[in-house]
Design a protein around this motif. Structure first.
Motif, mmCIF file in Angstrom:
data_model
loop_
_atom_site.group_PDB
_atom_site.id
_atom_site.type_symbol
_atom_site.label_atom_id
_atom_site.label_comp_id
_atom_site.label_asym_id
_atom_site.label_seq_id
_atom_site.Cartn_x
_atom_site.Cartn_y
_atom_site.Cartn_z
ATOM 1 N N ALA A 211 0.806 -1.076 0.050
ATOM 2 C CA ALA A 211 -0.627 0.024 0.089
ATOM 3 C C ALA A 211 0.853 1.295 0.164
ATOM 4 N N ALA A 212 1.964 0.978 0.979
ATOM 5 C CA ALA A 212 2.676 2.725 0.454
ATOM 6 C C ALA A 212 3.877 2.418 -0.663
ATOM 7 N N ALA A 213 3.703 1.685 -1.312
ATOM 8 C CA ALA A 213 4.754 1.607 -2.723
ATOM 9 C C ALA A 213 3.534 2.127 -3.904
ATOM 10 N N ALA A 214 2.142 1.920 -3.040
ATOM 11 C CA ALA A 214 1.176 2.427 -4.538
ATOM 12 C C ALA A 214 0.547 3.831 -5.099
ATOM 13 N N LEU A 215 1.323 4.094 -3.062
ATOM 14 C CA LEU A 215 0.690 5.604 -2.580
ATOM 15 C C LEU A 215 2.296 6.545 -3.955
ATOM 16 N N GLY A 216 3.367 5.660 -4.315
ATOM 17 C CA GLY A 216 4.742 6.411 -4.427
ATOM 18 C C GLY A 216 5.069 7.113 -3.394
ATOM 19 N N LEU A 217 5.203 6.829 -1.990
ATOM 20 C CA LEU A 217 5.763 7.254 -1.341
ATOM 21 C C LEU A 217 6.769 6.787 -1.356
ATOM 22 N N PRO A 218 8.253 7.609 -1.456
ATOM 23 C CA PRO A 218 10.234 7.932 -1.645
ATOM 24 C C PRO A 218 9.823 6.225 -0.280
ATOM 25 N N ARG A 219 10.862 5.222 -0.236
ATOM 26 C CA ARG A 219 11.494 4.084 0.449
ATOM 27 C C ARG A 219 11.196 4.797 1.948
ATOM 28 N N ARG A 220 12.365 5.390 1.693
ATOM 29 C CA ARG A 220 12.475 6.378 3.208
ATOM 30 C C ARG A 220 11.446 7.090 3.932
ATOM 31 N N TYR A 221 10.705 7.250 3.692
ATOM 32 C CA TYR A 221 9.436 7.693 3.783
ATOM 33 C C TYR A 221 8.662 6.311 4.202
ATOM 34 N N GLN A 222 8.394 5.374 3.114
ATOM 35 C CA GLN A 222 7.683 4.460 4.041
ATOM 36 C C GLN A 222 8.079 3.654 5.467
ATOM 37 N N PHE A 223 9.745 3.866 5.053
ATOM 38 C CA PHE A 223 10.221 3.236 6.323
ATOM 39 C C PHE A 223 9.788 3.883 7.716
ATOM 40 N N ALA A 224 10.175 5.164 7.423
ATOM 41 C CA ALA A 224 10.526 5.924 8.713
ATOM 42 C C ALA A 224 8.535 5.887 9.144
ATOM 43 N N ARG A 225 7.507 6.023 8.137
ATOM 44 C CA ARG A 225 6.708 6.769 8.633
ATOM 45 C C ARG A 225 5.307 5.788 8.563
ATOM 46 N N ILE A 226 5.768 4.064 8.544
ATOM 47 C CA ILE A 226 4.520 2.974 7.906
ATOM 48 C C ILE A 226 5.300 1.715 8.416
ATOM 49 N N VAL A 227 6.552 1.382 8.072
ATOM 50 C CA VAL A 227 6.169 0.325 8.372
ATOM 51 C C VAL A 227 8.063 0.540 10.092
ATOM 52 N N PHE A 228 7.883 1.604 10.387
ATOM 53 C CA PHE A 228 9.073 1.339 11.333
ATOM 54 C C PHE A 228 8.340 1.659 12.723
ATOM 55 N N PRO A 229 7.398 2.462 12.554
ATOM 56 C CA PRO A 229 6.192 2.542 13.457
ATOM 57 C C PRO A 229 5.214 0.720 14.337
ATOM 58 N N GLN A 230 4.761 0.091 12.782
ATOM 59 C CA GLN A 230 3.940 -0.411 13.209
ATOM 60 C C GLN A 230 5.016 -1.977 13.683
ATOM 61 N N ALA A 231 6.448 -1.463 13.213
ATOM 62 C CA ALA A 231 7.151 -2.560 13.362
ATOM 63 C C ALA A 231 7.838 -2.591 14.808
#
Length: 338
Positions: A211-231
Protein backbone atom coordinates in the motif's frame (compact mmCIF):
# COMPACT_ATOMS: atom_id res chain seq x y z
CA UNK A 1 -75.86 -46.28 23.90
CA UNK A 2 -72.84 -44.13 23.61
CA UNK A 3 -73.72 -43.56 19.99
CA UNK A 4 -77.15 -42.28 20.96
CA UNK A 5 -75.73 -39.75 23.32
CA UNK A 6 -73.10 -38.60 20.83
CA UNK A 7 -73.91 -35.40 18.94
CA UNK A 8 -75.41 -35.89 15.54
CA UNK A 9 -73.04 -35.65 12.62
CA UNK A 10 -74.37 -34.37 9.36
CA UNK A 11 -74.54 -36.88 6.55
CA UNK A 12 -71.66 -36.85 4.15
CA UNK A 13 -69.09 -35.86 6.80
CA UNK A 14 -66.56 -37.97 8.60
CA UNK A 15 -66.58 -38.02 12.34
CA UNK A 16 -63.23 -37.14 13.93
CA UNK A 17 -61.77 -39.97 15.95
CA UNK A 18 -61.52 -37.87 19.14
CA UNK A 19 -64.91 -36.24 18.85
CA UNK A 20 -66.90 -36.33 22.03
CA UNK A 21 -63.94 -37.15 24.26
CA UNK A 22 -63.01 -34.68 27.01
CA UNK A 23 -59.73 -32.82 26.50
CA UNK A 24 -56.78 -34.42 28.23
CA UNK A 25 -56.08 -32.95 31.62
CA UNK A 26 -52.67 -31.25 32.00
CA UNK A 27 -50.68 -31.99 35.14
CA UNK A 28 -50.71 -29.14 37.62
CA UNK A 29 -47.62 -26.94 37.51
CA UNK A 30 -45.85 -26.24 40.78
CA UNK A 31 -46.11 -22.64 41.87
CA UNK A 32 -43.10 -20.65 40.79
CA UNK A 33 -40.94 -19.52 43.66
CA UNK A 34 -40.01 -15.86 43.65
CA UNK A 35 -36.27 -15.23 43.14
CA UNK A 36 -34.95 -13.35 46.12
CA UNK A 37 -31.77 -11.29 46.38
CA UNK A 38 -30.24 -13.94 48.64
CA UNK A 39 -30.28 -16.48 45.79
CA UNK A 40 -27.15 -16.16 43.62
CA UNK A 41 -24.87 -18.33 41.56
CA UNK A 42 -22.15 -19.85 43.71
CA UNK A 43 -18.68 -20.08 42.13
CA UNK A 44 -17.08 -23.48 41.68
CA UNK A 45 -14.91 -24.35 44.62
CA UNK A 46 -11.31 -25.23 43.79
CA UNK A 47 -9.61 -26.53 46.94
CA UNK A 48 -6.43 -27.49 45.08
CA UNK A 49 -5.82 -23.89 44.11
CA UNK A 50 -6.22 -22.72 47.69
CA UNK A 51 -3.88 -25.43 48.97
CA UNK A 52 -1.18 -24.52 46.44
CA UNK A 53 -1.59 -20.83 47.27
CA UNK A 54 -1.21 -21.55 50.97
CA UNK A 55 1.92 -23.64 50.36
CA UNK A 56 3.42 -20.88 48.20
CA UNK A 57 2.71 -18.26 50.87
CA UNK A 58 4.31 -20.42 53.54
CA UNK A 59 7.46 -20.87 51.42
CA UNK A 60 7.66 -17.14 50.71
CA UNK A 61 7.20 -16.35 54.40
CA UNK A 62 9.98 -18.77 55.31
CA UNK A 63 12.27 -17.20 52.72
CA UNK A 64 11.58 -13.67 53.97
CA UNK A 65 12.01 -14.78 57.57
CA UNK A 66 15.34 -16.41 56.75
CA UNK A 67 16.59 -13.30 54.97
CA UNK A 68 15.52 -11.04 57.83
CA UNK A 69 16.80 -13.12 60.74
CA UNK A 70 19.97 -14.76 59.40
CA UNK A 71 22.94 -12.80 60.82
CA UNK A 72 25.10 -13.98 57.93
CA UNK A 73 23.57 -11.30 55.66
CA UNK A 74 24.66 -8.45 57.97
CA UNK A 75 21.82 -6.07 57.13
CA UNK A 76 23.36 -3.32 59.22
CA UNK A 77 26.41 -3.36 56.94
CA UNK A 78 24.11 -3.52 53.93
CA UNK A 79 22.44 -0.31 55.08
CA UNK A 80 25.84 1.27 55.60
CA UNK A 81 27.11 0.46 52.09
CA UNK A 82 23.89 0.90 50.10
CA UNK A 83 24.24 4.65 49.42
CA UNK A 84 27.94 5.19 50.05
CA UNK A 85 29.60 7.60 47.55
CA UNK A 86 31.81 4.86 46.11
CA UNK A 87 28.72 2.74 45.33
CA UNK A 88 26.80 5.69 43.91
CA UNK A 89 29.74 6.64 41.68
CA UNK A 90 29.89 3.10 40.35
CA UNK A 91 26.13 3.20 39.75
CA UNK A 92 26.54 6.41 37.72
CA UNK A 93 29.21 4.75 35.58
CA UNK A 94 26.88 1.79 35.00
CA UNK A 95 24.10 4.12 33.88
CA UNK A 96 26.42 6.02 31.54
CA UNK A 97 27.77 2.86 29.92
CA UNK A 98 24.27 1.42 29.58
CA UNK A 99 22.81 4.57 28.04
CA UNK A 100 25.59 5.06 25.49
CA UNK A 101 25.72 1.39 24.56
CA UNK A 102 21.95 1.10 24.23
CA UNK A 103 21.69 4.08 21.86
CA UNK A 104 24.70 3.12 19.75
CA UNK A 105 23.75 -0.56 19.75
CA UNK A 106 20.20 0.15 18.59
CA UNK A 107 21.43 2.53 15.88
CA UNK A 108 23.92 -0.07 14.68
CA UNK A 109 21.26 -2.77 14.84
CA UNK A 110 18.88 -0.75 12.66
CA UNK A 111 21.64 -0.17 10.10
CA UNK A 112 22.59 -3.84 10.07
CA UNK A 113 18.95 -4.92 9.77
CA UNK A 114 18.38 -2.61 6.80
CA UNK A 115 21.58 -3.89 5.20
CA UNK A 116 20.39 -7.46 5.75
CA UNK A 117 17.07 -6.65 4.05
CA UNK A 118 18.58 -4.63 1.21
CA UNK A 119 18.84 -5.80 -2.39
CA UNK A 120 22.61 -5.48 -2.41
CA UNK A 121 24.30 -8.88 -2.00
CA UNK A 122 27.44 -7.18 -0.65
CA UNK A 123 25.53 -5.41 2.15
CA UNK A 124 23.60 -8.56 2.97
CA UNK A 125 26.80 -10.60 3.19
CA UNK A 126 28.62 -8.05 5.37
CA UNK A 127 25.65 -7.74 7.72
CA UNK A 128 25.27 -11.52 8.01
CA UNK A 129 28.99 -12.01 8.75
CA UNK A 130 28.96 -9.25 11.40
CA UNK A 131 25.95 -10.71 13.18
CA UNK A 132 27.34 -14.23 12.99
CA UNK A 133 30.76 -13.16 14.29
CA UNK A 134 29.72 -11.05 17.26
CA UNK A 135 27.01 -13.47 18.35
CA UNK A 136 29.65 -16.21 18.39
CA UNK A 137 32.28 -14.37 20.46
CA UNK A 138 31.68 -13.95 24.22
CA UNK A 139 31.40 -10.37 25.41
CA UNK A 140 34.30 -10.70 27.83
CA UNK A 141 36.56 -11.73 24.92
CA UNK A 142 35.49 -8.66 22.93
CA UNK A 143 36.22 -6.36 25.86
CA UNK A 144 39.62 -7.90 26.57
CA UNK A 145 40.55 -7.76 22.89
CA UNK A 146 39.67 -4.06 22.72
CA UNK A 147 41.51 -3.41 25.97
CA UNK A 148 44.69 -4.83 24.41
CA UNK A 149 44.01 -3.27 21.01
CA UNK A 150 46.95 -0.88 21.38
CA UNK A 151 49.33 -3.84 21.24
CA UNK A 152 48.19 -4.48 17.65
CA UNK A 153 47.68 -0.90 16.44
CA UNK A 154 49.56 1.76 18.38
CA UNK A 155 48.33 4.58 16.10
CA UNK A 156 45.22 5.10 14.00
CA UNK A 157 45.11 7.24 10.89
CA UNK A 158 42.66 8.75 8.42
CA UNK A 159 43.51 9.32 4.79
CA UNK A 160 43.32 7.83 1.31
CA UNK A 161 42.71 4.06 1.40
CA UNK A 162 45.97 2.25 0.60
CA UNK A 163 47.56 5.69 0.27
CA UNK A 164 48.94 8.53 2.38
CA UNK A 165 47.40 9.32 5.78
CA UNK A 166 46.44 12.88 6.74
CA UNK A 167 45.58 12.50 10.45
CA UNK A 168 47.16 10.26 13.06
CA UNK A 169 45.73 9.37 16.45
CA UNK A 170 47.37 7.76 19.44
CA UNK A 171 45.16 4.81 20.32
CA UNK A 172 46.28 4.77 23.95
CA UNK A 173 45.07 8.35 24.52
CA UNK A 174 41.93 7.99 22.39
CA UNK A 175 40.61 4.75 23.88
CA UNK A 176 39.94 5.44 27.54
CA UNK A 177 38.42 2.80 29.80
CA UNK A 178 34.95 4.28 29.31
CA UNK A 179 35.36 4.36 25.52
CA UNK A 180 36.56 0.75 25.44
CA UNK A 181 33.59 -0.39 27.51
CA UNK A 182 31.05 1.51 25.40
CA UNK A 183 32.56 0.37 22.10
CA UNK A 184 32.73 -3.27 23.17
CA UNK A 185 29.18 -3.34 24.50
CA UNK A 186 27.85 -1.43 21.48
CA UNK A 187 29.47 -3.82 18.99
CA UNK A 188 28.05 -6.80 20.81
CA UNK A 189 24.63 -5.21 21.30
CA UNK A 190 24.32 -4.20 17.63
CA UNK A 191 24.55 -7.84 16.52
CA UNK A 192 21.59 -8.88 18.68
CA UNK A 193 19.60 -5.70 18.02
CA UNK A 194 19.95 -6.30 14.28
CA UNK A 195 18.06 -9.58 14.52
CA UNK A 196 15.41 -8.03 16.77
CA UNK A 197 14.83 -5.15 14.35
CA UNK A 198 14.85 -7.42 11.31
CA UNK A 199 12.25 -9.71 12.90
CA UNK A 200 10.10 -6.69 13.76
CA UNK A 201 10.22 -5.37 10.20
CA UNK A 202 9.35 -8.79 8.78
CA UNK A 203 6.38 -9.02 11.15
CA UNK A 204 4.66 -6.07 9.41
CA UNK A 205 2.01 -7.29 7.00
CA UNK A 206 3.17 -7.32 3.39
CA UNK A 207 0.05 -5.42 2.41
CA UNK A 208 1.35 -2.39 4.31
CA UNK A 209 4.50 -2.36 2.17
CA UNK A 210 2.44 -2.73 -1.01
CA UNK A 211 0.00 0.00 0.00
CA UNK A 212 2.85 2.40 0.78
CA UNK A 213 4.54 1.61 -2.53
CA UNK A 214 1.24 2.06 -4.40
CA UNK A 215 0.95 5.58 -3.03
CA UNK A 216 4.27 6.45 -4.66
CA UNK A 217 5.95 7.36 -1.35
CA UNK A 218 9.75 7.39 -1.19
CA UNK A 219 11.24 4.29 0.38
CA UNK A 220 12.75 6.31 3.22
CA UNK A 221 9.35 7.82 4.02
CA UNK A 222 7.69 4.40 3.79
CA UNK A 223 10.09 2.99 6.36
CA UNK A 224 10.07 5.95 8.76
CA UNK A 225 6.32 6.68 8.81
CA UNK A 226 4.56 3.43 7.94
CA UNK A 227 6.68 0.32 8.39
CA UNK A 228 8.89 1.11 11.38
CA UNK A 229 6.13 2.44 13.71
CA UNK A 230 4.21 -0.81 13.18
CA UNK A 231 7.36 -2.88 13.63
CA UNK A 232 8.01 -1.25 17.00
CA UNK A 233 5.14 -3.25 18.51
CA UNK A 234 7.24 -6.38 17.95
CA UNK A 235 10.65 -4.74 18.49
CA UNK A 236 10.06 -3.12 21.89
CA UNK A 237 9.42 -6.27 24.01
CA UNK A 238 12.36 -8.17 22.52
CA UNK A 239 14.76 -5.23 22.65
CA UNK A 240 13.88 -4.43 26.26
CA UNK A 241 15.00 -7.98 27.10
CA UNK A 242 18.27 -7.13 25.38
CA UNK A 243 18.44 -3.89 27.33
CA UNK A 244 18.01 -5.72 30.62
CA UNK A 245 20.78 -8.07 29.57
CA UNK A 246 22.90 -5.04 28.73
CA UNK A 247 22.38 -3.59 32.22
CA UNK A 248 23.67 -6.82 33.73
CA UNK A 249 26.38 -7.15 31.08
CA UNK A 250 27.96 -3.90 32.21
CA UNK A 251 29.34 -5.85 35.19
CA UNK A 252 31.99 -7.23 32.82
CA UNK A 253 33.59 -3.81 32.25
CA UNK A 254 35.33 -4.32 35.59
CA UNK A 255 37.80 -6.50 33.68
CA UNK A 256 38.87 -3.52 31.56
CA UNK A 257 39.67 -1.45 34.68
CA UNK A 258 36.41 0.51 34.71
CA UNK A 259 34.88 0.75 38.18
CA UNK A 260 31.17 0.44 37.55
CA UNK A 261 28.68 -0.76 40.17
CA UNK A 262 30.01 -4.31 40.24
CA UNK A 263 33.60 -3.09 40.03
CA UNK A 264 33.10 -0.83 43.02
CA UNK A 265 31.58 -3.70 44.98
CA UNK A 266 34.48 -5.97 44.05
CA UNK A 267 37.01 -3.31 45.03
CA UNK A 268 35.36 -2.68 48.40
CA UNK A 269 35.04 -6.41 48.98
CA UNK A 270 38.79 -6.80 48.53
CA UNK A 271 39.43 -3.98 50.97
CA UNK A 272 36.84 -5.17 53.53
CA UNK A 273 36.70 -8.99 53.29
CA UNK A 274 34.21 -9.24 56.13
CA UNK A 275 31.63 -7.25 54.15
CA UNK A 276 31.62 -9.31 50.96
CA UNK A 277 28.09 -10.68 51.46
CA UNK A 278 26.40 -7.33 52.26
CA UNK A 279 28.28 -5.71 49.36
CA UNK A 280 27.02 -8.40 46.98
CA UNK A 281 23.51 -7.79 48.32
CA UNK A 282 23.94 -4.08 47.63
CA UNK A 283 24.86 -4.82 44.00
CA UNK A 284 21.95 -7.26 43.71
CA UNK A 285 19.39 -4.77 45.00
CA UNK A 286 20.65 -1.99 42.74
CA UNK A 287 20.52 -4.25 39.67
CA UNK A 288 16.98 -5.29 40.61
CA UNK A 289 15.98 -1.62 40.89
CA UNK A 290 17.49 -0.79 37.49
CA UNK A 291 15.82 -3.69 35.71
CA UNK A 292 12.51 -2.89 37.40
CA UNK A 293 12.65 0.69 36.13
CA UNK A 294 13.37 -0.61 32.62
CA UNK A 295 10.40 -2.98 32.88
CA UNK A 296 8.08 -0.13 33.90
CA UNK A 297 9.25 1.96 30.95
CA UNK A 298 8.71 -1.05 28.70
CA UNK A 299 5.08 -1.36 29.83
CA UNK A 300 4.23 2.24 28.98
CA UNK A 301 6.10 2.15 25.66
CA UNK A 302 4.25 -1.02 24.65
CA UNK A 303 0.99 0.56 25.76
CA UNK A 304 1.71 3.61 23.60
CA UNK A 305 2.40 1.60 20.45
CA UNK A 306 -0.62 -0.65 21.07
CA UNK A 307 -2.93 2.22 20.09
CA UNK A 308 -4.83 1.32 16.96
CA UNK A 309 -3.96 -2.38 17.27
CA UNK A 310 -6.16 -3.16 20.30
CA UNK A 311 -9.76 -2.24 20.98
CA UNK A 312 -8.92 -1.28 24.55
CA UNK A 313 -5.51 -0.40 25.94
CA UNK A 314 -4.24 -2.63 28.76
CA UNK A 315 -4.92 -1.10 32.18
CA UNK A 316 -2.06 0.44 34.10
CA UNK A 317 -0.84 -1.22 37.33
CA UNK A 318 -2.52 1.52 39.36
CA UNK A 319 -5.81 0.86 37.56
CA UNK A 320 -5.48 -2.89 38.15
CA UNK A 321 -4.88 -2.28 41.84
CA UNK A 322 -7.98 -0.10 42.09
CA UNK A 323 -10.13 -2.72 40.34
CA UNK A 324 -8.76 -5.48 42.58
CA UNK A 325 -9.49 -3.47 45.73
CA UNK A 326 -13.01 -2.60 44.51
CA UNK A 327 -13.72 -6.25 43.65
CA UNK A 328 -12.49 -7.43 47.04
CA UNK A 329 -14.58 -4.82 48.84
CA UNK A 330 -17.70 -5.82 46.90
CA UNK A 331 -17.13 -9.49 47.71
CA UNK A 332 -16.73 -8.70 51.41
CA UNK A 333 -19.98 -6.72 51.38
CA UNK A 334 -21.85 -9.61 49.72
CA UNK A 335 -20.48 -12.12 52.24
CA UNK A 336 -21.45 -9.84 55.12
CA UNK A 337 -24.96 -9.32 53.77
CA UNK A 338 -25.43 -13.07 53.29
Amino acid sequence: MSDALAPAVPSGTTRPPDAGRPPPSTPPQPPSEPVTSAQRVLPLRRPGRWILSAVALVLVAQLVHGLATNPFYQWDRFQYWFARPVIVNGLVVTLEVTAYSAVLGLAGGIALALARLSRSPVLRAISWVYVWLFRSIPLIVVLLFLYNFSALYRTLSLGVPFGPAFWHFDEAHLATDLVIAVVGLSLNEAAYAAEVVRAGILSVDQGQHEAAAALGLPRRYQFARIVFPQALRAIVPAYVNQLIGLVKGTSLVFYVSLLDLFGSVQSMGSTYPGDIVPLLLVATVWYVILTSVVSVVQFYVERHYARGALRALPPTPVRRLRVAVATLAARVRRETAA
